[in-house]
Scaffold this motif. Structure first.
Motif: not given
Length: 330
Positions: A114-123, A142-146, A156-166, A328-330
């Motif tokens: 998340i921090k990497y994606i937001k840092d690109q927006h900030a740059a 970042v235009h697409a996330c695979l 979906l595992r709980p970790i998948d649900i949490e990461v996908l939400r964010r 960016q702080q996530v």
């Protein structure tokens, strides 16, 4: 006495050539397209990307031989190459990320992504707000996330649900059921159905998004894509001859997987979706939706900070020519 025209006026003005003018400018400038790969280790992330773009764009960290231990990406690594096809120049950046979900403690494992994606927006915003802006701002957003799902998890595992939400809050997410040749066709259908239900249950908003501007054919195309999600794919850089035909695929004891055969996997649909029908839309949605949301938040924070400083000092502060964009702080 009025003068009568001696020739007939041609009604054709010529502004319909603007599309060709835009195309010439577009081809001359080229196109930036940035994709980030997210998922646990060993899911064949870089192999799939190399399969999509028909070349060794990213060095694979996977096993070179069956007896080797799987190699893991330990840090976020962007790889950029310029490729050209029929006069269209594409500056492609693939961002590989450390695998997660297979650790004992996965708390906060999504934060670096998340921090990497937001840092690109900030740059991008920082370059955009310069008094003397570059004529063409280098787009590292970042235009697409695979997002790679493990077929062995069956849902979906709980970790998948949490990461996908964010992730869906900051980037266009495309879910992929990787290494789908490890499950049968019947199992694949059940798993895809279960994942769709879980995505709807947890209100995870995936790309493509509905739009009132879509034409009827766009709506039908997006509905078809929604039916395919998550894309059950097989990636392979191996090329061999099968029954006199050269194919890309994987050989198993029970038969051969042809990654370009729609009956074997969804690879062709995924490739066409990313490159042939929705690439420009992914870029446009990133700018209009995710980046614009980030930009609005940043400028509002800058305005509030200046107002607070002015109030504390009891004077009106002049506008600075170049606001400092916070890391960016996530």
């Amino acid at each position: 006495m009025s003068l009568q025209p001696t020739t007939t006026i041609n009604d054709y003005v010529g502004f319909d050539t603007v599309s060709k003018q835009m195309e010439r400018k577009f081809l001359k400038r080229g196109l930036n397209f940035n994709v980030i790969l997210v998922g646990e280790s060993g899911m064949g992330k870089t192999t799939l990307v190399n399969t999509i773009f028909a070349g060794h764009l990213v060095d694979s960290n996977g096993r070179k031989a069956a007896q080797e231990q799987p190699r893991k990406t330990t840090e976020i690594v962007p790889t950029t190459q310029v490729i050209e096809e029929n006069g269209v120049r594409l500056k492609l950046t693939i961002v590989d990320t450390p695998g997660f979900g297979d650790q004992t403690n996965n708390e906060g494992c999504w934060i670096p992504v998340i921090k990497y994606i937001k840092d690109q927006h900030a740059a991008y915003l920082e370059r955009e707000l310069k008094p003397q802006r570059e004529r063409s701002i280098n787009d590292s957003r970042v235009h697409a996330c695979l997002y790679f799902l493990n077929p062995g998890s069956r849902s979906l595992r709980p970790i998948d649900i949490e990461v996908l939400r964010r992730l869906t809050e900051v980037v266009n997410v495309i879910p992929i059921l990787s290494k789908s040749d490890s499950i049968s066709l019947a199992e694949r259908a059940v798993i895809k159905k279960r994942i769709k239900e879980e995505l709807a249950q947890h209100r995870i908003n995936l790309y493509p998004y509905p739009s009132e501007e879509d034409l009827d054919e766009d709506t039908a195309m997006n509905a078809h894509i929604k039916e395919l999600i998550p894309f059950a794919v097989v990636g392979s850089e191996n090329v061999f001859t099968e029954n006199g035909v050269t194919i890309r695929g994987r050989r198993h004891a029970w038969g051969t997987i042809n990654v370009d055969d729609e009956e074997h996997c969804d690879f062709v649909h995924l490739r066409d979706f990313i490159l042939r029908t929705h690439m420009y839309d992914l870029i446009e949605i990133t700018a209009q939706r995710h980046y614009e949301t980030f930009r609005t938040q940043q400028l509002r924070q800058i305005k509030e900070l200046r107002a607070a400083q002015a109030q504390a000092q009891g004077i009106a502060q002049p506008m600075q020519s170049q606001p400092m964009i916070q890391k960016q702080q996530v």
